[in-house]
Design a protein around this motif. Structure first.
Motif, PDB file in Angstrom:
ATOM      1  N   ASP A  54       0.841  -1.192   0.000  1.00 50.44           N
ATOM      2  CA  ASP A  54       0.000   0.000   0.000  1.00 50.44           C
ATOM      3  C   ASP A  54       0.881   1.248   0.000  1.00 50.44           C
ATOM      4  O   ASP A  54       1.982   1.245   0.558  1.00 50.44           O
ATOM      5  N   ILE A  87       1.449   4.773   1.493  1.00 53.95           N
ATOM      6  CA  ILE A  87       1.087   5.426   2.757  1.00 53.95           C
ATOM      7  C   ILE A  87       1.784   6.774   2.867  1.00 53.95           C
ATOM      8  O   ILE A  87       2.774   7.031   2.183  1.00 53.95           O
ATOM      9  N   PHE A 121      -3.083   2.083   9.936  1.00 54.78           N
ATOM     10  CA  PHE A 121      -2.906   1.205   8.779  1.00 54.78           C
ATOM     11  C   PHE A 121      -3.687  -0.095   8.980  1.00 54.78           C
ATOM     12  O   PHE A 121      -4.417  -0.541   8.089  1.00 54.78           O
ATOM     13  N   THR A 141       4.006   3.118  10.455  1.00 56.93           N
ATOM     14  CA  THR A 141       3.777   2.010   9.539  1.00 56.93           C
ATOM     15  C   THR A 141       5.035   1.700   8.737  1.00 56.93           C
ATOM     16  O   THR A 141       5.353   0.528   8.493  1.00 56.93           O
TER      17      THR A 141
END
Length: 158
Positions: A14, A16, A25, A62
């Motif tokens: 993903d 981010i 997240f 994250t």
């Protein structure tokens, strides 16, 4: 920034923002057991396992989890089902809000130390905040689970 994180056995890639916290997240990817409590790394509600060790997802970016394995309660249902009933039997799940953190830390404890003393249990769970109980119910539930596991092992001839 692109991250790849294994969440409950499934790899997620993903894009981010660099300041995204792991808690957000995980919740964005359907892990609703990961709860937001204090946001100061003091309550344990956001506990997840990273590479098998408990961490506080509200205190980790994250990006730092990139390439790592994260396990939430959703990924540990079978393992948790073994002992969560013992916690409930002791009345230690009054509102249930703190349960995911307690369960995650208990799983980590029992993986690390399959036969903990009461002091070991208290020390391992010290970072979990429960506003409903005095923690003794959780301790009694974990102890009852461990005792039942010993009895099963003795009955099986171990």
């Amino acid at each position: 920034m692109l991250v790849r994180i294994e969440v409950n056995g499934k790899w997620i890639a993903d894009q981010i923002s660099p300041d995204l916290m792991l808690l957000d997240f995980l919740r964005d990817h359907g892990c609703r057991s990961v709860k937001r409590g204090c946001e100061t790394a003091n309550c344990g509600l956001c506990t997840v396992l990273m590479d098998g060790k408990p961490i506080l997802s509200c205190a980790m970016l994250t990006a730092r989890a990139d390439g790592h394995s994260i396990c939430t309660l959703e990924g540990l249902q079978e393992e948790a089902a073994d002992f969560i009933g013992f916690i409930a039997d002791q009345g230690a799940d009054q509102c249930g809000f703190c349960n995911p953190g307690f369960v995650m830390n208990t799983i980590a404890l029992l993986r690390e130390n399959p036969d903990p003393t009461d002091d070991d249990i208290r020390a391992f769970l010290a970072g979990n905040l429960c506003r409903c109980t005095g923690y003794e119910g959780q301790l009694r539930g974990i102890r009852a689970y461990l005792d039942s596991r010993k009895r099963r092992g003795e009955a099986d001839g171990e």
